[in-house]
Design an enzyme around this catalytic site. Structure first.
Site, short mmCIF file in Angstrom:
data_model
loop_
_atom_site.label_atom_id
_atom_site.label_comp_id
_atom_site.label_asym_id
_atom_site.label_seq_id
_atom_site.Cartn_x
_atom_site.Cartn_y
_atom_site.Cartn_z
N ARG A 1 34.11 39.01 29.72
CA ARG A 1 33.07 39.71 28.95
C ARG A 1 33.65 40.48 27.76
O ARG A 1 32.92 41.18 27.06
CB ARG A 1 32.29 40.67 29.85
CG ARG A 1 31.35 39.94 30.83
CD ARG A 1 30.74 40.92 31.82
NE ARG A 1 29.85 41.88 31.16
CZ ARG A 1 29.59 43.08 31.63
NH1 ARG A 1 30.17 43.51 32.75
NH2 ARG A 1 28.76 43.89 31.01
N LYS A 2 34.94 40.35 27.52
CA LYS A 2 35.57 41.01 26.37
C LYS A 2 35.32 40.15 25.12
O LYS A 2 36.24 39.56 24.55
CB LYS A 2 37.05 41.22 26.63
CG LYS A 2 37.30 42.16 27.81
CD LYS A 2 38.76 42.21 28.20
CE LYS A 2 38.97 43.10 29.42
NZ LYS A 2 40.37 43.12 29.89
N THR A 3 34.06 40.12 24.71
CA THR A 3 33.63 39.22 23.65
C THR A 3 32.89 40.01 22.58
O THR A 3 31.65 40.15 22.64
CB THR A 3 32.69 38.13 24.22
OG1 THR A 3 31.70 38.77 25.05
CG2 THR A 3 33.45 37.14 25.07
N THR B 1 39.63 36.19 23.62
CA THR B 1 38.65 36.68 22.67
C THR B 1 38.95 38.08 22.12
O THR B 1 38.36 38.47 21.12
CB THR B 1 37.24 36.70 23.30
OG1 THR B 1 37.27 37.43 24.53
CG2 THR B 1 36.76 35.28 23.56
#
Length: 292
Positions: free
Chosen positions: A147-149, A288
């Site tokens: 979820r590090k986007t 990402t």
């Protein structure tokens, strides 16, 4: 668990949803472009507007580095008011000097969209190139985004173009019970798993030690569930610990009940250490959040 490879894709890949033919994704891209445009263009490009009127021009996007191209489908949505011919397609290997796309239209419109388009292509291509390079030497194992986007679904799409898996696209895709959930509930892993059973077909539990992982696998075996797929996320466990865990899961008859994800502090330089540990997938925020 038979058919592990099939279940890995079902559990962690939503790449087929990230296309302009999916209205939800198309709306996300268009809304994202609108935000970028409001920030970048503001009330108008006063330089171009003062110097250039309605002048038709031809422009080209040319590669300045080798890599994997991504973001062409998205940029085409941005260029809907002009003619755009693609010389490449998403996922193609490009070399320095390659013509990627050709654009015909009014100079003012092309100059207005130029930087936004290039930012999208550069970021998405960088992610796709890194994902492709990271998975190149892996056998029977997939890498996935986290979820590090910062750019949301665009980042996930780029990972997918680079032959990686997206992981969940939103919190509604699957149940993932993390350490914060357990702390807030003040409950053990088994109780949390029992609460979440039947909410989703996909249930994953995060653990930080071999003891927790074995306990989670035992609980999953007891809970069962014909239509539920269970996974255990091994968070910040070094490769030696993961190897030991997989061996003990097999020795205790628990391996077949769960899919296994290695995650946390995994980078290109230590990625291969996890490749032969017996996990099904490796998730990397690095794909990402550290992209060139």
């Amino acid at each position: 668990m038979p058919h592990r490879e099939k279940f890995v894709l079902e559990f962690w890949d939503r790449g087929s949803q990230l296309t302009a033919s999916n209205n939800d994704y198309k709306k996300f891209v268009e809304n994202f472009f609108s935000l970028l445009s409001k920030q970048d263009v503001g009330k108008g490009d006063i330089t171009t507007d003062s110097l250039i009127k309605k002048v038709p021009i031809n422009a080209a996007i040319i590669a300045k580095e080798d890599g994997i191209i991504a973001g062409l489908e998205e940029v085409k949505l941005l260029a809907k008011d002009m003619e755009m011919k693609m010389d490449k397609k998403d996922g193609d290997l490009i070399e320095t000097g390659d013509v990627i796309a050709q654009i015909n239209g009014e100079a003012t419109k092309i100059l207005e969209m130029e930087r936004i388009s290039l930012n999208i292509l550069q970021r998405m291509s960088g992610i796709a190139t890194l994902a492709k390079a990271s998975s190149k030497n892996l056998k029977n194992i997939k890498i996935a985004a986290t979820r590090k986007t910062p750019w949301g679904w665009l980042d996930k799409k780029a990972v997918s173009v680079g032959n990686g898996l997206t992981h969940r696209l939103s919190l509604s895709d699957m149940v993932i019970i993390k350490d914060n959930h357990l702390r807030i509930l003040n409950q053990d892993i088994k109780s949390a798993l029992e609460l979440s059973d039947r909410i989703s077909r996909f249930i994953e539990i995060e653990v930080e030690s071999e003891r927790q992982a074995l306990g989670a696998a035992e609980a999953i075996k007891q809970i069962g569930g014909k239509n539920t797929l269970f996974a255990i996320m091994l968070d910040n466990m070094v490769a030696e610990e993961v190897t030991s865990l997989v061996r003990n899961l097999k020795n205790n008859g628990l391996y077949e009940y769960v899919l296994l994800e290695a995650s946390g502090n995994i980078r290109p330089e230590n990625l291969l250490e996890y490749a032969d540990c017996g996990v099904d997938i490796i998730s990397m925020g690095y794909l990402t959040n550290s992209v060139k």
